[in-house]
Scaffold this active site. Structure first.
Site, short mmCIF file in Angstrom:
data_model
loop_
_atom_site.label_atom_id
_atom_site.label_comp_id
_atom_site.label_asym_id
_atom_site.label_seq_id
_atom_site.Cartn_x
_atom_site.Cartn_y
_atom_site.Cartn_z
N SER A 237 37.22 29.90 41.08
CA SER A 237 36.98 31.06 40.23
C SER A 237 36.51 32.19 41.13
O SER A 237 35.80 31.95 42.11
CB SER A 237 35.91 30.74 39.19
OG SER A 237 35.75 31.82 38.30
N CYS A 238 36.90 33.41 40.80
CA CYS A 238 36.47 34.57 41.58
C CYS A 238 35.94 35.64 40.65
O CYS A 238 36.15 35.57 39.44
CB CYS A 238 37.62 35.10 42.44
SG CYS A 238 38.92 35.93 41.52
N PRO A 239 35.25 36.64 41.19
CA PRO A 239 34.64 37.67 40.33
C PRO A 239 35.61 38.36 39.37
O PRO A 239 35.27 38.61 38.23
CB PRO A 239 34.04 38.66 41.33
CG PRO A 239 33.71 37.81 42.51
CD PRO A 239 34.84 36.81 42.59
N GLY B 9 38.61 37.08 38.53
CA GLY B 9 39.32 36.04 37.79
C GLY B 9 40.82 36.15 37.85
O GLY B 9 41.53 35.61 37.01
N THR C 50 41.33 33.60 42.59
CA THR C 50 41.20 32.30 41.93
C THR C 50 42.42 31.44 42.23
O THR C 50 42.30 30.27 42.61
CB THR C 50 41.05 32.48 40.40
OG1 THR C 50 39.86 33.22 40.15
CG2 THR C 50 41.01 31.15 39.67
#
Length: 106
Positions: A8-10, A12, A16
């Protein structure tokens, strides 16, 4: 040997999925079975089952964002990495995991 991962990344979006792809590619190249759950802007995809988690030697979780449902991993060996390391250093990570598990099992 098998691992599971959650990315998951900031935002999204791109990172990700880039991390998921990098982990999958590096694990397969190292001869490690792998399943990756993504928690992107459209929600959870390829959700890990209880069986997936219990069969895994290691759980890899990206740590840039809070991962949903982390209580699933309370009895698992968890490795937390940044999204950037998942993308850029996946082969090195897989080799370290493989070495650790093989050493532990010998």
């Amino acid at each position: 040997m098998k691992i599971v991962a959650v990315t998951s990344c900031p935002s999204g979006v791109a990172h990700t999925y880039m991390a998921a792809e990098a982990i999958e590619k590096a694990a397969k190249a190292a001869g490690i079975g792998v399943k990756v759950e993504t928690q992107g802007s459209i929600g959870i995809e390829n959700e890990l089952t209880a069986s997936d988690i219990s069969e895994a030697d290691v759980v890899v979780i990206t740590k840039d964002m809070d991962i949903k449902n982390t209580d699933r991993f309370k009895n698992s060996k968890v490795v937390k990495i940044s999204i950037g390391d998942a993308i850029k250093k996946a082969p090195t990570l897989m080799q370290k995991i493989k070495d650790h598990v093989e050493k532990k099992n010998s």
